[in-house]
Design a protein around this motif. Structure first.
Motif, PDB file in Angstrom:
ATOM      1  N   ASP A  28      -3.539 -68.749  46.729  1.00 22.75           N
ATOM      2  CA  ASP A  28      -3.730 -68.060  48.016  1.00 22.75           C
ATOM      3  C   ASP A  28      -3.352 -69.008  49.154  1.00 22.75           C
ATOM      4  OD1 ASP A  28      -4.411 -66.439  50.127  1.00 22.75           O
ATOM      5  OD2 ASP A  28      -6.306 -65.773  49.241  1.00 22.75           O
ATOM      6  N   THR A  29      -2.052 -69.216  49.306  1.00 27.97           N
ATOM      7  CA  THR A  29      -1.542 -70.170  50.292  1.00 27.97           C
ATOM      8  C   THR A  29      -1.840 -69.727  51.709  1.00 27.97           C
ATOM      9  OG1 THR A  29       0.231 -70.804  48.763  1.00 27.97           O
ATOM     10  CG2 THR A  29       0.533 -71.363  51.098  1.00 27.97           C
ATOM     11  N   GLU A  30      -1.757 -68.436  51.972  1.00 32.27           N
ATOM     12  CA  GLU A  30      -1.992 -67.942  53.332  1.00 32.27           C
ATOM     13  C   GLU A  30      -3.411 -68.254  53.796  1.00 32.27           C
ATOM     14  OE1 GLU A  30      -1.967 -63.752  55.908  1.00 32.27           O
ATOM     15  OE2 GLU A  30      -1.331 -63.769  53.804  1.00 32.27           O
ATOM     16  N   LEU A  31      -4.381 -67.953  52.960  1.00 34.71           N
ATOM     17  CA  LEU A  31      -5.768 -68.223  53.331  1.00 34.71           C
ATOM     18  C   LEU A  31      -6.008 -69.722  53.456  1.00 34.71           C
ATOM     19  CD1 LEU A  31      -8.622 -67.312  53.933  1.00 34.71           C
ATOM     20  CD2 LEU A  31      -9.057 -67.174  51.467  1.00 34.71           C
ATOM     21  N   ARG A  32      -5.448 -70.492  52.556  1.00 37.24           N
ATOM     22  CA  ARG A  32      -5.598 -71.946  52.624  1.00 37.24           C
ATOM     23  C   ARG A  32      -5.066 -72.490  53.949  1.00 37.24           C
ATOM     24  NH1 ARG A  32      -2.228 -76.093  48.727  1.00 37.24           N
ATOM     25  NH2 ARG A  32      -2.973 -78.049  49.646  1.00 37.24           N
ATOM     26  N   ASN A  33      -3.877 -72.041  54.362  1.00 39.61           N
ATOM     27  CA  ASN A  33      -3.305 -72.506  55.627  1.00 39.61           C
ATOM     28  C   ASN A  33      -4.151 -72.081  56.821  1.00 39.61           C
ATOM     29  OD1 ASN A  33      -1.144 -73.792  54.410  1.00 39.61           O
ATOM     30  ND2 ASN A  33       0.261 -72.071  54.659  1.00 39.61           N
ATOM     31  N   ASP A  34      -4.678 -70.848  56.782  1.00 36.04           N
ATOM     32  CA  ASP A  34      -5.508 -70.360  57.883  1.00 36.04           C
ATOM     33  C   ASP A  34      -6.799 -71.173  58.001  1.00 36.04           C
ATOM     34  OD1 ASP A  34      -3.640 -68.438  58.480  1.00 36.04           O
ATOM     35  OD2 ASP A  34      -4.687 -66.798  57.478  1.00 36.04           O
ATOM     36  N   ILE A  35      -7.379 -71.505  56.863  1.00 32.60           N
ATOM     37  CA  ILE A  35      -8.608 -72.302  56.889  1.00 32.60           C
ATOM     38  C   ILE A  35      -8.322 -73.708  57.409  1.00 32.60           C
ATOM     39  CG2 ILE A  35     -10.388 -73.367  55.450  1.00 32.60           C
ATOM     40  CD1 ILE A  35     -10.312 -70.864  53.694  1.00 32.60           C
ATOM     41  N   ASN A  36      -7.206 -74.300  56.995  1.00 30.37           N
ATOM     42  CA  ASN A  36      -6.848 -75.620  57.502  1.00 30.37           C
ATOM     43  C   ASN A  36      -6.671 -75.615  59.018  1.00 30.37           C
ATOM     44  OD1 ASN A  36      -6.934 -77.274  55.232  1.00 30.37           O
ATOM     45  ND2 ASN A  36      -4.860 -76.764  54.594  1.00 30.37           N
ATOM     46  N   ALA A  37      -6.063 -74.561  59.530  1.00 36.49           N
ATOM     47  CA  ALA A  37      -5.897 -74.452  60.983  1.00 36.49           C
ATOM     48  C   ALA A  37      -7.257 -74.377  61.670  1.00 36.49           C
ATOM     49  CB  ALA A  37      -5.050 -73.229  61.324  1.00 36.49           C
ATOM     50  N   ALA A  38      -8.172 -73.635  61.074  1.00 35.52           N
ATOM     51  CA  ALA A  38      -9.521 -73.530  61.638  1.00 35.52           C
ATOM     52  C   ALA A  38     -10.243 -74.873  61.607  1.00 35.52           C
ATOM     53  CB  ALA A  38     -10.320 -72.475  60.878  1.00 35.52           C
ATOM     54  N   LEU A  39     -10.092 -75.607  60.516  1.00 35.32           N
ATOM     55  CA  LEU A  39     -10.747 -76.912  60.406  1.00 35.32           C
ATOM     56  C   LEU A  39     -10.192 -77.903  61.424  1.00 35.32           C
ATOM     57  CD1 LEU A  39     -10.897 -77.252  56.510  1.00 35.32           C
ATOM     58  CD2 LEU A  39     -12.819 -76.806  58.055  1.00 35.32           C
ATOM     59  N   ARG A  40      -8.884 -77.887  61.618  1.00 31.70           N
ATOM     60  CA  ARG A  40      -8.294 -78.780  62.616  1.00 31.70           C
ATOM     61  C   ARG A  40      -8.835 -78.462  64.005  1.00 31.70           C
ATOM     62  NH1 ARG A  40      -3.724 -78.534  59.122  1.00 31.70           N
ATOM     63  NH2 ARG A  40      -3.007 -76.584  60.052  1.00 31.70           N
ATOM     64  N   LYS A  41      -8.981 -77.181  64.300  1.00 30.58           N
ATOM     65  CA  LYS A  41      -9.509 -76.783  65.602  1.00 30.58           C
ATOM     66  C   LYS A  41     -10.969 -77.202  65.748  1.00 30.58           C
ATOM     67  CE  LYS A  41      -9.750 -72.859  68.753  1.00 30.58           C
ATOM     68  NZ  LYS A  41      -9.433 -71.427  68.955  1.00 30.58           N
ATOM     69  N   MET A  42     -11.729 -77.098  64.678  1.00 26.60           N
ATOM     70  CA  MET A  42     -13.137 -77.498  64.721  1.00 26.60           C
ATOM     71  C   MET A  42     -13.278 -78.979  65.065  1.00 26.60           C
ATOM     72  SD  MET A  42     -16.087 -76.943  61.806  1.00 26.60           S
ATOM     73  CE  MET A  42     -17.830 -77.105  62.270  1.00 26.60           C
ATOM     74  N   VAL A  43     -12.410 -79.804  64.496  1.00 27.45           N
ATOM     75  CA  VAL A  43     -12.430 -81.232  64.812  1.00 27.45           C
ATOM     76  C   VAL A  43     -11.997 -81.469  66.252  1.00 27.45           C
ATOM     77  CG1 VAL A  43     -11.385 -83.463  64.263  1.00 27.45           C
ATOM     78  CG2 VAL A  43     -12.104 -81.941  62.412  1.00 27.45           C
ATOM     79  N   GLN A  44     -10.920 -80.819  66.670  1.00 22.96           N
ATOM     80  CA  GLN A  44     -10.381 -81.018  68.013  1.00 22.96           C
ATOM     81  C   GLN A  44     -11.372 -80.607  69.099  1.00 22.96           C
ATOM     82  OE1 GLN A  44      -6.804 -78.687  67.768  1.00 22.96           O
ATOM     83  NE2 GLN A  44      -5.738 -80.201  66.486  1.00 22.96           N
ATOM     84  N   GLU A  45     -12.124 -79.566  68.844  1.00 23.61           N
ATOM     85  CA  GLU A  45     -13.079 -79.062  69.836  1.00 23.61           C
ATOM     86  C   GLU A  45     -14.423 -79.804  69.805  1.00 23.61           C
ATOM     87  OE1 GLU A  45     -11.700 -74.385  70.271  1.00 23.61           O
ATOM     88  OE2 GLU A  45     -13.464 -74.870  69.065  1.00 23.61           O
ATOM     89  N   SER A  46     -14.543 -80.786  68.942  1.00 24.14           N
ATOM     90  CA  SER A  46     -15.776 -81.561  68.772  1.00 24.14           C
ATOM     91  C   SER A  46     -16.908 -80.747  68.153  1.00 24.14           C
ATOM     92  CB  SER A  46     -16.245 -82.167  70.110  1.00 24.14           C
ATOM     93  OG  SER A  46     -15.280 -83.086  70.604  1.00 24.14           O
TER      94      SER A  46
END
Length: 276
Positions: free
Chosen positions: A230-248
């Motif tokens: 499930d590459t699509e879901l994996r990529n979407d979750i990674n994008a969410a995780l990166r945003k979570m880090v960036q937003e503190s």
């Protein structure tokens, strides 16, 4: 079930406070009634815990709620399902859950069965012993001692095969059982990730009774498990995780869940790039 996307404006409206206070599976939900099922631990204080009033709390729970929001789900759209260590791959393979955030260490054996987003947290394997027990000061001291972990975890095997081959391994269904044994003296040490152990040691009923060994026996990179392919879901979750880090929001979740135990976490690890 494919998670639906949410507009950038709606995603930006997320706050950690909302994620931390919302109940995981109580009614309401979005207008189309879609739900997302997320596997978490139910018995790991500070990481993933189902409370007596039926709510859910812990660092992995905050991460799961943040990710689900970025995928387009309100907190009330989330159905949390218990994901015991021995059951995680099966839950994903059968489609019982959409993703798993449950102190799920990434390793090559697990990658054969499931895919991982992340990693989003770096823990270290350690041991928890009774506060007054000065006989365990190094991994070698675990030889001929009763060592407890949970069925399906790699932690106890790491100790037994690499560090203390004569350790008397006891495997239980949950860490709560290991803690009970440690408290009453039938177990000499509990081993798993330091973040999990710190969460238990910080509980009111255990404060001052246990101590971490501080051994840093391994590096454990936590990932979010998804169904293989499930590459699509994996990529979407990674994008969410990166945003979570960036937003503190990631840092706030760490401080809220591990700060009371005085646990010093590692900086957030690098999250994998999108997969084509």
């Amino acid at each position: 079930m494919k998670p639906r996307k949410v507009s950038a404006a709606a995603a930006a409206a997320l706050t950690l406070a909302l994620a931390a206070t919302a109940c995981g599976s109580d009614g309401g939900g979005s207008d189309d009634g879609k739900k997302i099922t997320v596997g978490i631990k139910f018995d790991q204080p500070g990481v993933g815990l189902k409370t007596p009033d039926g709510d859910y709390e812990g660092f992995d729970v905050d991460v799961a709620r943040y990710v689900a929001r970025q995928l387009g789900y309100d907190p009330s759209d989330i159905v949390f399902k218990e994901a015991k260590s021995a059951d995680r791959e099966t839950l994903l393979q059968r489609g019982d859950v959409d993703f798993i955030a449950a102190s799920y260490s990434i390793n090559d054996e697990r990658r054969k069965k499931v895919d991982f987003a992340g990693p989003y947290f770096l823990a270290h394997q350690d041991v928890l012993v009774r506060a007054g027990d000065d006989s365990i000061r190094s991994p070698a001291d675990l030889n001929d001692r009763r060592l407890c972990s949970v069925t399906g975890s790699t932690s106890a095997q790491n100790v037994k095969t690499k560090l203390a081959p004569r350790a008397q391994l006891q495997e239980y269904g949950g860490y709560s059982e290991c803690l009970t044994g440690l408290e009453n003296g039938t177990i000499d040490a509990v081993t798993t990730d330091d973040a999990i152990l710190a969460g238990y040691a910080a509980q009111d009923q255990f404060k001052g009774r246990f101590r971490l060994g501080g051994f840093k026996l391994s590096d454990e990179l936590y990932g979010i498990g998804v169904k293989k392919g499930d590459t699509e879901l994996r990529n979407d979750i990674n994008a969410a995780l990166r945003k979570m880090v960036q937003e503190s929001a990631w840092k706030k979740a760490v401080e809220a869940n591990f700060g009371p135990a005085g646990y010093q976490s590692e900086p957030p690890p690098g999250i994998a790039a999108p997969v084509g």
